[in-house]
Design a protein around this motif. Structure first.
Motif, mmCIF file in Angstrom:
data_model
loop_
_atom_site.group_PDB
_atom_site.id
_atom_site.type_symbol
_atom_site.label_atom_id
_atom_site.label_comp_id
_atom_site.label_asym_id
_atom_site.label_seq_id
_atom_site.Cartn_x
_atom_site.Cartn_y
_atom_site.Cartn_z
ATOM 1 N N THR A 83 -22.078 -14.123 -31.628
ATOM 2 C CA THR A 83 -22.794 -14.578 -30.431
ATOM 3 C C THR A 83 -23.371 -15.969 -30.647
ATOM 4 O OG1 THR A 83 -24.772 -13.406 -31.211
ATOM 5 C CG2 THR A 83 -23.394 -12.282 -29.574
ATOM 6 N N LYS A 84 -23.781 -16.571 -29.540
ATOM 7 C CA LYS A 84 -24.386 -17.891 -29.615
ATOM 8 C C LYS A 84 -25.862 -17.803 -29.985
ATOM 9 C CE LYS A 84 -22.716 -20.932 -26.742
ATOM 10 N NZ LYS A 84 -22.318 -21.692 -25.533
ATOM 11 N N ASP A 93 -25.557 -0.447 -20.796
ATOM 12 C CA ASP A 93 -25.665 -1.472 -19.740
ATOM 13 C C ASP A 93 -25.426 -2.880 -20.274
ATOM 14 O OD1 ASP A 93 -26.268 0.447 -17.753
ATOM 15 O OD2 ASP A 93 -28.362 0.473 -18.387
ATOM 16 N N ILE A 94 -24.494 -2.979 -21.224
ATOM 17 C CA ILE A 94 -24.115 -4.280 -21.767
ATOM 18 C C ILE A 94 -22.886 -4.775 -21.010
ATOM 19 C CG2 ILE A 94 -23.302 -5.515 -23.818
ATOM 20 C CD1 ILE A 94 -24.811 -3.386 -25.486
ATOM 21 N N PRO A 95 -22.976 -5.893 -20.314
ATOM 22 C CA PRO A 95 -21.832 -6.405 -19.550
ATOM 23 C C PRO A 95 -20.688 -6.809 -20.481
ATOM 24 C CG PRO A 95 -23.887 -7.479 -18.884
ATOM 25 C CD PRO A 95 -24.175 -6.749 -20.150
ATOM 26 N N THR A 96 -19.486 -6.430 -20.129
ATOM 27 C CA THR A 96 -18.324 -6.772 -20.948
ATOM 28 C C THR A 96 -17.210 -7.334 -20.080
ATOM 29 O OG1 THR A 96 -17.400 -4.533 -20.766
ATOM 30 C CG2 THR A 96 -18.840 -4.990 -22.661
ATOM 31 N N VAL A 97 -16.340 -8.071 -20.717
ATOM 32 C CA VAL A 97 -15.171 -8.622 -20.053
ATOM 33 C C VAL A 97 -14.076 -8.742 -21.102
ATOM 34 C CG1 VAL A 97 -15.839 -11.015 -20.529
ATOM 35 C CG2 VAL A 97 -14.343 -10.507 -18.571
ATOM 36 N N TYR A 98 -12.828 -8.685 -20.669
ATOM 37 C CA TYR A 98 -11.744 -8.884 -21.625
ATOM 38 C C TYR A 98 -11.075 -10.231 -21.394
ATOM 39 C CZ TYR A 98 -7.610 -8.730 -24.402
ATOM 40 O OH TYR A 98 -6.654 -9.069 -25.321
ATOM 41 N N ILE A 99 -10.898 -10.991 -22.455
ATOM 42 C CA ILE A 99 -10.106 -12.218 -22.433
ATOM 43 C C ILE A 99 -9.282 -12.262 -23.717
ATOM 44 C CG2 ILE A 99 -11.704 -13.537 -20.985
ATOM 45 C CD1 ILE A 99 -12.702 -14.920 -23.507
ATOM 46 N N PRO A 100 -8.099 -12.880 -23.699
ATOM 47 C CA PRO A 100 -7.260 -12.947 -24.899
ATOM 48 C C PRO A 100 -7.808 -13.934 -25.918
ATOM 49 C CG PRO A 100 -6.243 -14.152 -23.097
ATOM 50 C CD PRO A 100 -7.442 -13.451 -22.515
ATOM 51 N N PRO A 101 -7.413 -13.790 -27.185
ATOM 52 C CA PRO A 101 -7.942 -14.630 -28.261
ATOM 53 C C PRO A 101 -7.784 -16.128 -28.037
ATOM 54 C CG PRO A 101 -6.786 -12.757 -29.188
ATOM 55 C CD PRO A 101 -6.537 -12.716 -27.709
ATOM 56 N N GLN A 102 -6.702 -16.553 -27.411
ATOM 57 C CA GLN A 102 -6.488 -17.983 -27.236
ATOM 58 C C GLN A 102 -7.509 -18.624 -26.295
ATOM 59 O OE1 GLN A 102 -4.289 -15.568 -26.548
ATOM 60 N NE2 GLN A 102 -3.199 -15.920 -24.617
ATOM 61 N N GLU A 103 -8.289 -17.807 -25.588
ATOM 62 C CA GLU A 103 -9.297 -18.332 -24.671
ATOM 63 C C GLU A 103 -10.720 -18.232 -25.237
ATOM 64 O OE1 GLU A 103 -8.904 -16.578 -20.800
ATOM 65 O OE2 GLU A 103 -6.718 -16.781 -20.791
ATOM 66 N N GLU A 114 -28.600 -8.598 -21.941
ATOM 67 C CA GLU A 114 -28.579 -9.789 -21.080
ATOM 68 C C GLU A 114 -27.389 -10.692 -21.382
ATOM 69 O OE1 GLU A 114 -30.744 -10.121 -18.612
ATOM 70 O OE2 GLU A 114 -31.604 -8.203 -19.242
ATOM 71 N N LEU A 115 -26.492 -10.246 -22.247
ATOM 72 C CA LEU A 115 -25.354 -11.066 -22.654
ATOM 73 C C LEU A 115 -24.061 -10.535 -22.052
ATOM 74 C CD1 LEU A 115 -26.162 -11.409 -26.476
ATOM 75 C CD2 LEU A 115 -26.933 -12.889 -24.592
ATOM 76 N N LYS A 116 -23.095 -11.399 -21.897
ATOM 77 C CA LYS A 116 -21.757 -10.980 -21.492
ATOM 78 C C LYS A 116 -20.863 -11.037 -22.731
ATOM 79 C CE LYS A 116 -19.960 -12.157 -17.536
ATOM 80 N NZ LYS A 116 -19.314 -12.939 -16.447
ATOM 81 N N ILE A 117 -20.323 -9.874 -23.099
ATOM 82 C CA ILE A 117 -19.588 -9.750 -24.355
ATOM 83 C C ILE A 117 -18.110 -9.493 -24.088
ATOM 84 C CG2 ILE A 117 -19.390 -8.463 -26.513
ATOM 85 C CD1 ILE A 117 -21.998 -10.044 -26.226
ATOM 86 N N ARG A 118 -17.265 -10.246 -24.764
ATOM 87 C CA ARG A 118 -15.836 -9.977 -24.703
ATOM 88 C C ARG A 118 -15.546 -8.777 -25.596
ATOM 89 N NH1 ARG A 118 -11.481 -8.881 -28.282
ATOM 90 N NH2 ARG A 118 -9.537 -9.531 -27.281
ATOM 91 N N ALA A 119 -14.835 -7.792 -25.043
ATOM 92 C CA ALA A 119 -14.516 -6.590 -25.800
ATOM 93 C C ALA A 119 -13.248 -5.954 -25.250
ATOM 94 C CB ALA A 119 -15.669 -5.592 -25.733
ATOM 95 N N THR A 120 -12.586 -5.170 -26.080
ATOM 96 C CA THR A 120 -11.426 -4.403 -25.643
ATOM 97 C C THR A 120 -11.896 -3.201 -24.829
ATOM 98 O OG1 THR A 120 -11.477 -3.228 -27.747
ATOM 99 C CG2 THR A 120 -9.987 -5.100 -27.577
ATOM 100 N N GLY A 149 -20.680 -13.922 -26.210
ATOM 101 C CA GLY A 149 -20.278 -13.431 -27.513
ATOM 102 C C GLY A 149 -19.021 -12.603 -27.408
ATOM 103 N N LEU A 150 -18.536 -12.132 -28.565
ATOM 104 C CA LEU A 150 -17.311 -11.343 -28.574
ATOM 105 C C LEU A 150 -17.267 -10.452 -29.805
ATOM 106 C CD1 LEU A 150 -15.141 -12.896 -30.781
ATOM 107 C CD2 LEU A 150 -15.436 -14.635 -29.030
ATOM 108 N N ILE A 151 -16.523 -9.364 -29.672
ATOM 109 C CA ILE A 151 -16.278 -8.448 -30.784
ATOM 110 C C ILE A 151 -14.782 -8.494 -31.063
ATOM 111 C CG2 ILE A 151 -16.418 -6.074 -31.604
ATOM 112 C CD1 ILE A 151 -18.735 -5.659 -29.621
ATOM 113 N N TYR A 152 -14.427 -9.030 -32.219
ATOM 114 C CA TYR A 152 -13.012 -9.298 -32.484
ATOM 115 C C TYR A 152 -12.629 -9.095 -33.948
ATOM 116 C CZ TYR A 152 -8.685 -12.035 -32.927
ATOM 117 O OH TYR A 152 -7.415 -12.450 -33.200
ATOM 118 N N GLY A 153 -13.448 -9.614 -34.879
ATOM 119 C CA GLY A 153 -13.051 -9.558 -36.277
ATOM 120 C C GLY A 153 -14.217 -9.826 -37.196
ATOM 121 N N GLY A 154 -13.938 -10.541 -38.284
ATOM 122 C CA GLY A 154 -14.956 -10.852 -39.272
ATOM 123 C C GLY A 154 -15.150 -12.357 -39.399
ATOM 124 N N PRO A 155 -16.009 -12.789 -40.333
ATOM 125 C CA PRO A 155 -16.245 -14.229 -40.529
ATOM 126 C C PRO A 155 -14.968 -15.020 -40.725
ATOM 127 C CG PRO A 155 -17.858 -12.955 -41.757
ATOM 128 C CD PRO A 155 -16.867 -11.961 -41.213
#
Length: 347
Positions: free
Chosen positions: A168-169, A197-207, A180-186, A219-225
């Motif tokens: 996240t930022k 009540d966590i807002p989520t949206v899906y976008i592909p990795p290239q975006e 209060e955050l919008k999180i990219r998630a599968t 923010g996003l949930i995708y992988g590790g450091p």
């Protein structure tokens, strides 16, 4: 767990021209054939879903098998999409067009009832010890092997992947901070987060980069450091939260066409299993090392245990959906539930 696994790589023109021949050769594998003599050499055609970035680590597997078998196992490894599209690897393996694959069950979730849960669903395991216990002591490895065998495939070993956490930022120290955050998630991860009540949206990795830099997502949930650093996301977000939602964050596998396996003398079967298991451990350790090397780029926090327990409860909807696929899938989910109860994550 993540849709980056499903990005198909283009098949080169020259290799496309050879697919007809491969299919003819593979069709012979649909019928039982005599075992090889003890001193015969077996050549195995394998495709992996990864690209050029992993040439070195797969060359290691090829070299290890050749050395351990005294030159009797020759593994010819092709990169993702070079012989067949990645999402067709499993079908090609069953037909014999491919003789082995390094794969990810999510590719063939529509063809096998336990493939998705094998590859990783939210809260199924939260550390490497849990994952190994599930496979080796609680029966998931045997269940998967039986399921693959019924489809004409020999299951060798799981290959445990890397981290699967939140970037996240702004710092996040609890699920409440994410409301209060919008999180990219599968979709499966969103099913858990939406309970809070966590807002989520899906976008592909290239975006990812542009979405973070323009505040389209927080923010996003995708992988590790390591994954985030490769994508240069540390340039726009540096707060990393260990969620304990799933670690290892994905599980790959090495599969062999059953007729090819049956042709191998017993000593070569043992060599293949032993070497592949050793290589799988090495591959996981590389994920650990890569993440440790990239960790300094981020400020790392961890969700409290109470949030982990709450997410496990919220994940039951996802688990139930997997269990409904078949009695065998239900049996696998019950193994996962029993372990979560024993670990204190589920009542």
């Amino acid at each position: 767990m993540d849709n980056n696994k499903f990005t198909n790589r283009p098949v080169s023109t020259s290799l496309k021209a050879g697919l007809a021949c491969l299919a003819l050769a593979g069709s012979a594998m649909a019928f039982p054939v005599a075992a090889l003599a003890q001193d015969d050499v077996i050549e195995i055609r394998m495709q992996r879903y990864t690209g050029t970035e992993e040439d070195e680590i797969f060359q290691r597997l090829q070299d290890m098998l050749l050395e351990a078998s005294d030159g009797r196992i020759k593994l010819n490894i092709f990169r993702g999409g070079e012989l067949v599209p990645n999402d067709q690897m499993y079908s090609a393996l069953r037909s014999g067009t491919l003789q082995a694959i390094y794969g990810y069950g999510g590719y063939w979730g529509g063809q096998m009832d336990t493939a998705v849960l094998e590859s990783g669903i939210p809260m199924a395991w939260t550390d490497l010890d849990e994952a190994k216990e599930l496979w080796n002591e609680r029966g998931l490895g045997e269940l998967l092997a039986e399921n693959y065998a019924e489809q004409g495939v020999h299951y060798t070993v799981p290959v445990f992947g890397g981290k699967f956490d939140l970037l996240t930022k702004e710092p996040v120290e609890s699920l409440a901070d994410m409301s209060e955050l919008k999180i990219r998630a599968t979709p499966s991860v969103s099913a858990v987060l939406n309970h809070f009540d966590i807002p989520t949206v899906y976008i592909p990795p290239q975006e990812f980069y542009i979405a973070l830099s323009t505040n389209a997502i927080d923010g996003l949930i995708y992988g590790g450091p390591y994954d985030y650093s490769v994508l240069k996301l540390n340039e726009v977000a540096t707060s990393y939260t260990e969620m304990n939602m799933l670690y290892p964050g994905f599980v790959d596998n090495v599969l062999v066409n059953q007729n090819v396996w049956n042709r191998m003398p017993e000593d070569l079967q043992e060599t293949f299993m032993d070497v592949t298991a050793e290589w799988a451990d090495y591959r996981h350790q590389k994920f650990v090392e890569w993440n440790e090397e990239a960790a300094h780029l981020f400020e790392i926090t961890t969700l409290p245990e109470s949030d982990v327990v709450a997410m496990t409860e919220a994940a039951q909807e996802v688990w139930d959906a997997e269990a409904e696929k078949s009695p065998r899938a239900a049996e696998a989910i019950e193994m996962i539930r029993d372990m979560a109860r024993d670990k204190g994550r589920l009542e």
